[in-house]
Design a protein around this motif. Structure first.
Motif, PDB file in Angstrom:
ATOM      1  N   CYS A 258       4.916-144.493 -21.122  1.00 25.15           N
ATOM      2  CA  CYS A 258       5.283-143.282 -20.378  1.00 25.15           C
ATOM      3  C   CYS A 258       5.484-143.598 -18.893  1.00 25.15           C
ATOM      4  N   HIS A 259       4.642-144.459 -18.363  1.00 30.00           N
ATOM      5  CA  HIS A 259       4.806-144.859 -16.969  1.00 30.00           C
ATOM      6  C   HIS A 259       6.124-145.593 -16.759  1.00 30.00           C
ATOM      7  N   TYR A 260       6.474-146.459 -17.697  1.00 31.92           N
ATOM      8  CA  TYR A 260       7.735-147.204 -17.616  1.00 31.92           C
ATOM      9  C   TYR A 260       8.912-146.226 -17.544  1.00 31.92           C
ATOM     10  N   LYS A 261       8.938-145.253 -18.470  1.00 38.98           N
ATOM     11  CA  LYS A 261      10.032-144.286 -18.488  1.00 38.98           C
ATOM     12  C   LYS A 261      10.033-143.429 -17.221  1.00 38.98           C
ATOM     13  N   ALA A 262       8.853-143.078 -16.718  1.00 41.72           N
ATOM     14  CA  ALA A 262       8.779-142.286 -15.494  1.00 41.72           C
ATOM     15  C   ALA A 262       9.379-143.044 -14.323  1.00 41.72           C
ATOM     16  N   CYS A 263       9.111-144.347 -14.254  1.00 44.19           N
ATOM     17  CA  CYS A 263       9.675-145.174 -13.185  1.00 44.19           C
ATOM     18  C   CYS A 263      11.198-145.241 -13.282  1.00 44.19           C
ATOM     19  N   LEU A 264      11.707-145.439 -14.496  1.00 53.12           N
ATOM     20  CA  LEU A 264      13.163-145.510 -14.684  1.00 53.12           C
ATOM     21  C   LEU A 264      13.826-144.195 -14.283  1.00 53.12           C
TER      22      LEU A 264
END
Length: 407
Positions: free
Chosen positions: A202-208
């Motif tokens: 979820c953090h990865y997608k939030a960063c993207l």
């Protein structure tokens, strides 16, 4: 979900009910609130208005704060986002008798929590007299980056962190005792090896979504420890993107009810610590024959080892003293070392770089809780501004004050 049969009714037991109190105690209570109900309100139209969340570094030099305001329209650039203020006496940044601090927007991102058209804006903090706050290291870092603009210096920082319950115990570790020794967890797969992957993804997608230049992620050597990489970023952008990625990490963890700690050695004993390895290259290093420039930079870094250690964590090296012991893939804090493909060295030259004779080097000394502005400024000053001519005159300043160092 479990079903309990009563005399005249069927009772549905949610996972929260069936789990025992001991297992649930490490998650925050707010994480159990009805998230679908929250989504109902987030889906409401905003009638052309825009929410802007101002993010800044507080007086600890490690933690971020944030607050939100409404703008009449979606800002197209920083010039459309006004300065704001906050109570510095509540963030360890001023006295109560003169507490107003200024927030100057410096970098804008999309908001992955409330979605478009809403924004996140990273801010510099200035005191009442318009001087940079003590933990505003971006201001001096940007001046250094402007001086070396022709070198096109790139950074990539590998942010390691550890997931904890709100009780401070590592997430998913046994309540009593320890998990199996390190070995199966690095880049591990499976419920017995990877703890908290939902948070990581979820953090990865939030960063993207936000526009953070995130490069990748992986599980780390200690269970419940993870890493993500930000970069390559040129100059001042490195610090901007890493700080916003940290804000996003803490916000995602908040939703899941756990805590992300950047402590460089969260668990004593035979467990890996957490660093923020910093990859560095200049235009000259990336071109043919660049290894010569890499070796020259490493020679300069060796001469200023102690000065770098003093600014590679927020406590003048005290945090890194717990981590840089020469064990568990670290160098010894007292000695500078460099080598090809050596993860026990202060500076590592990747094997591919050694073969191709160009590329980048990795400074493995910065702690996980370092200030990226301070680290990138120190490396830049030493490698690009600390020439023989300058060394014979005034010394290049790489030090950064912190509350701990001033006391």
């Amino acid at each position: 979900m479990a079903v309990a049969l009563g005399e005249d009714r069927i009772v549905i037991l949610t996972p929260e009910v069936t789990c025992d109190a001991e297992n649930m105690a490490s998650l925050s209570l707010s994480s159990h609130l009805n998230k679908s109900l929250r989504q109902q309100y987030l889906n409401l139209p905003q009638e052309g208005k825009c929410q802007v969340t101002y993010i800044w570094i507080d007086g600890t030099g490690e933690d971020v704060r944030a607050k939100t305001r409404t703008l009449d329209t979606e800002p197209k650039g920083l010039e459309e986002i006004p300065e704001w203020n906050f109570d510095g006496s509540s963030t360890y940044q001023s006295e109560g008798s003169n507490s107003d601090m200024y927030l100057k927007p410096v970098c804008m991102f999309r908001d992955p929590f409330t979605l478009d058209p809403n924004k996140l804006v990273l801010c510099e903090v200035f005191k009442y007299n318009r001087l940079p706050a003590e933990t505003n290291h971006r201001n001096s870092c940007e001046k250094v980056m402007q001086k070396v603009e022709e070198h096109c210096i790139w950074f990539g920082m590998e942010q390691e962190y550890t997931l904890l319950g709100v009780d401070g115990h590592p997430f998913s570790w046994p309540a009593q005792g320890y998990p199996l020794p390190q070995g199966p967890y690095y880049c591990g797969v499976g419920a017995n090896n990877a703890y908290g992957r939902d948070i990581v993804e979820c953090h990865y997608k939030a960063c993207l979504y936000a526009g953070v230049n995130i490069y990748g992620t992986n599980a780390e050597v200690m269970p419940s420890q993870w890493e993500y990489q930000v970069g390559p970023c040129e100059g001042i952008a490195m610090g901007d993107h890493l700080w916003v990625s940290r804000y996003l990490l803490h916000r995602v963890c908040e939703d899941f009810g756990v805590v992300a700690t950047l402590d460089p050695k969260p668990m004593k004993g035979p467990w890996n610590g957490a660093g923020c390895h910093t990859n560095v290259s200049t235009k000259e290093m990336r071109e043919e024959g660049g290894l010569e420039y890499i070796e020259k930079a490493i020679a300069k870094l060796e001469k200023r080892h102690k000065e770098h250690i003093a600014v590679y964590d927020p406590r003048g090296g005290k945090d890194n003293m717990r981590r840089l012991t020469g064990l568990y893939e670290t160098s010894n804090i007292e000695h500078f070392s460099a080598g090809v493909a050596n993860r026990g060295a202060s500076i590592r030259i990747p094997r591919q770089v050694g073969q191709e004779k160009k590329g980048y080097f990795e400074d493995r000394r910065p702690a996980s809780n370092c200030d990226p502005y301070v680290v990138t400024k120190a490396i830049t000053c030493t490698c690009l501004l600390d020439s023989d001519e300058q060394a014979s005159g005034s010394e290049v300043e790489i030090n950064a004050s912190s509350p701990e160092m001033e006391s």
